[in-house]
Design a protein around this motif. Structure first.
Motif: not given
Length: 552
Positions: A25-37
């Motif tokens: 889940i942490l990896g998926a969340i980091l990916l979501a934040m990477f999407l916005g950044a």
């Protein structure tokens, strides 16, 4: 003691899943934040080219403003809703809206279409950062959370490195439309992983009442203020339109405060500000972001104008700053998790940031690269801890049922600090870049004083320096060829001095952030606090990762 991180009690997060699921889940969340950044770093450098192709240079800033207005207005709404309906549906909704806006932005054929669809993107982006941070607050105890929230600084650093390069490659070799389409695969992967892995949990006895008056007055306050800040970027703070928009925003802000004070279930609970940790963190975050945003906006511009770097290259020249930021962000998270102490670390970070920004007041056209690298690394080392620690300590000090609201409100003030900082910095920069400064710098570059007008030529506008497709060098087109080099060198020196003088604004903001942190009370990082509250609210999750009591 702060260093005793509830060590005597077993560590329990608010929502417990098995270790493997937590890190997936942490990896998926980091990916979501990477999407916005990634979207923020990939779009900005190529916007001038987009506005030229769409014949909309006059509306260039509104592409940014539309995204900023909708994302800022949506942040507290998502946070509040997530406390009632769970993080998962809010995060999935945000990603879907963001992807829809990305597709429509990529299909835009006119500037106004792009502005509208960037607004749709912003509605989705408003969920990406605050809800992602709230999910981390659900899955990890405050005592261990710092180890992972430090990674978010690294996400921004990587996006800053990848974005300009990817945007340049796509725009130069395919089409600018693809800088929006590139969000699709990243977003779909994140959507799938979060949909599959993140437990669907929410309070079993939640009774949500929409604070319609609060939402309406908040939007009525934030939109006019952001519009006014956009109009004021040219330095025309006395313009009737600017004053009018600010007045409307202030009137709605008063109405919003009154409405929230009376609301039974306010969108932004005003009593959160009675919590010292929350209040201090909001103020300190606002000024810290205000301070280093001055550097982020001016350094790439200086690299392009003075050193002749390309748009893409100007992003990579910030690499020393990013190295300092990524390193200190991760290190700060680790140290806080191991020691439980954070106040001294924040104070040291602000000292480093202040010192680094102050060194940039010495910026000149011929400043050697090693000196720039040192200044950037020093500033980055100071910025990194502020990106992770404030969220951590706020989540540690608020009740679980307000974790999403508090996290989103902190993100809101961080975003407002960025907007205000950029606008005020641009205004100060343009006020600094006077013809008097240009005159002295050109003469100092070796041009005879008799060949340099003592008053500005007709039509000269310092504001052209930061306008799309502008540049005051064009004002020297009628200068004799033998004087062109001297005029250009003088202009570069004046430009550098104006930037250096403007950086003092960031120094002052960093000092104010330091002063605010002095009022911070260091509380122990808890290892079980939210778990107890979550259990009482019926939020406990089973080891398999599905919620007990309230699940999909």
């Amino acid at each position: 003691m702060a260093s005793e991180i509830a060590s005597s009690a077993p560590e329990h997060a608010a929502i417990e899943v098995n270790p493997r699921a937590r890190f997936e889940i942490l990896g998926a969340i980091l990916l979501a934040m990477f999407l916005g950044a990634l979207d923020q770093t990939i779009v900005g450098p190529v916007l001038p080219k987009i506005s030229t192709q769409l014949s909309g240079a006059d509306f260039y800033t509104w592409v940014v403003t539309a995204y900023l207005v909708t994302s800022t207005a949506a942040i507290p709404v998502y946070g509040k809703l997530s406390d009632y309906f769970g993080r998962k549906p809010m995060l999935l909704t945000g990603i879907v809206l963001f992807l829809i806006g990305s597709v429509l932005s990529g299909l835009s054929q006119t500037m106004w279409q792009l502005i509208l669809f960037r607004g749709v993107q912003g509605l989705g982006a408003g969920a990406l950062f605050p809800i992602s941070l709230a999910v981390i607050g659900d899955l990890f105890t405050p005592a261990e959370r710092g180890k992972y929230q430090g990674l978010f600084g690294a996400v921004f650093g990587v996006a800053f490195l990848v974005g300009p390069f990817l945007g340049g490659v796509l725009t130069d070799n395919i089409s600018w439309h693809w800088i929006f389409f590139v969000n699709i695969p990243v977003g779909l992967i994140s959507l799938y992983l979060i949909g599959r892995l993140l437990p669907m949990v929410h309070p079993a006895d939640a009774h949500f009442t929409l604070d319609i008056v609060g939402v309406t007055t908040f939007v009525g306050a934030i939109v006019p203020v952001l519009v006014a800040l956009t109009l004021a970027e040219n330095g025309n703070w006395g313009d009737p339109y600017v004053i009018g928009w600010f007045a409307v925003g202030f009137a709605f802000l008063v109405a919003f405060i009154i409405a929230e004070a009376r609301a039974a279930d306010p969108m932004i609970p005003l009593d959160l500000f009675r919590n010292r940790t929350f209040a201090v963190s909001v103020i300190a975050t606002f000024f810290a972001v205000f301070g280093f945003s001055v550097l982020i906006i001016f350094l790439p511009l200086w690299f392009q104008v003075v050193q002749g770097a390309s748009t893409t290259a100007s992003g990579y020249l910030l690499f020393p700053f990013l190295i300092g930021l990524i390193f200190s962000s991760i290190l700060a998270g680790q140290l806080v998790s191991r020691t439980g102490r954070y106040k001294t670390m924040l104070l040291v970070a602000l000292i480093l940031m202040t010192a680094g920004l102050a060194l940039f007041s010495n910026l000149r056209a011929d400043t050697p690269a090693p000196a720039l690298w040192f200044w950037m690394v020093l500033t980055g080392l100071g910025v990194g801890p502020t990106m992770a620690i404030f969220t951590l300590i706020v989540q540690n000090d608020v009740p679980f049922d307000r974790l999403g609201t508090a996290t989103s409100d902190l993100t809101l003030f961080r975003q407002i600090g960025t907007s205000v900082g950029l606008t005020v910095a641009f205004t100060l920069f343009r006020n600094n870049l006077t013809w008097s400064l240009l005159h002295d710098s050109i003469v100092g570059a070796g041009v005879p004083a008799s060949a340099v007008p003592t008053t500005a030529p007709a039509g000269f506008d310092p504001g052209q320096l930061t306008s799309v497709g502008g540049g005051s060098i064009s004002a020297f087109a009628q200068i004799p060829a033998q004087l062109q080099a001297g005029y250009t060198a003088g202009f570069h020196q004046a430009f550098s001095i104006a930037v250096a003088n403007s950086v003092w604004l960031g120094v002052g903001a960093a000092v104010l952030s330091f002063v605010a942190i002095l009022a911070l009370k260091e509380n122990p990082l808890r290892a079980h606090f939210h778990a107890d509250q979550a259990a009482r609210a019926g939020l406990q999750a089973s080891p398999s990762g599905s919620a007990v009591g309230v699940a999909e």
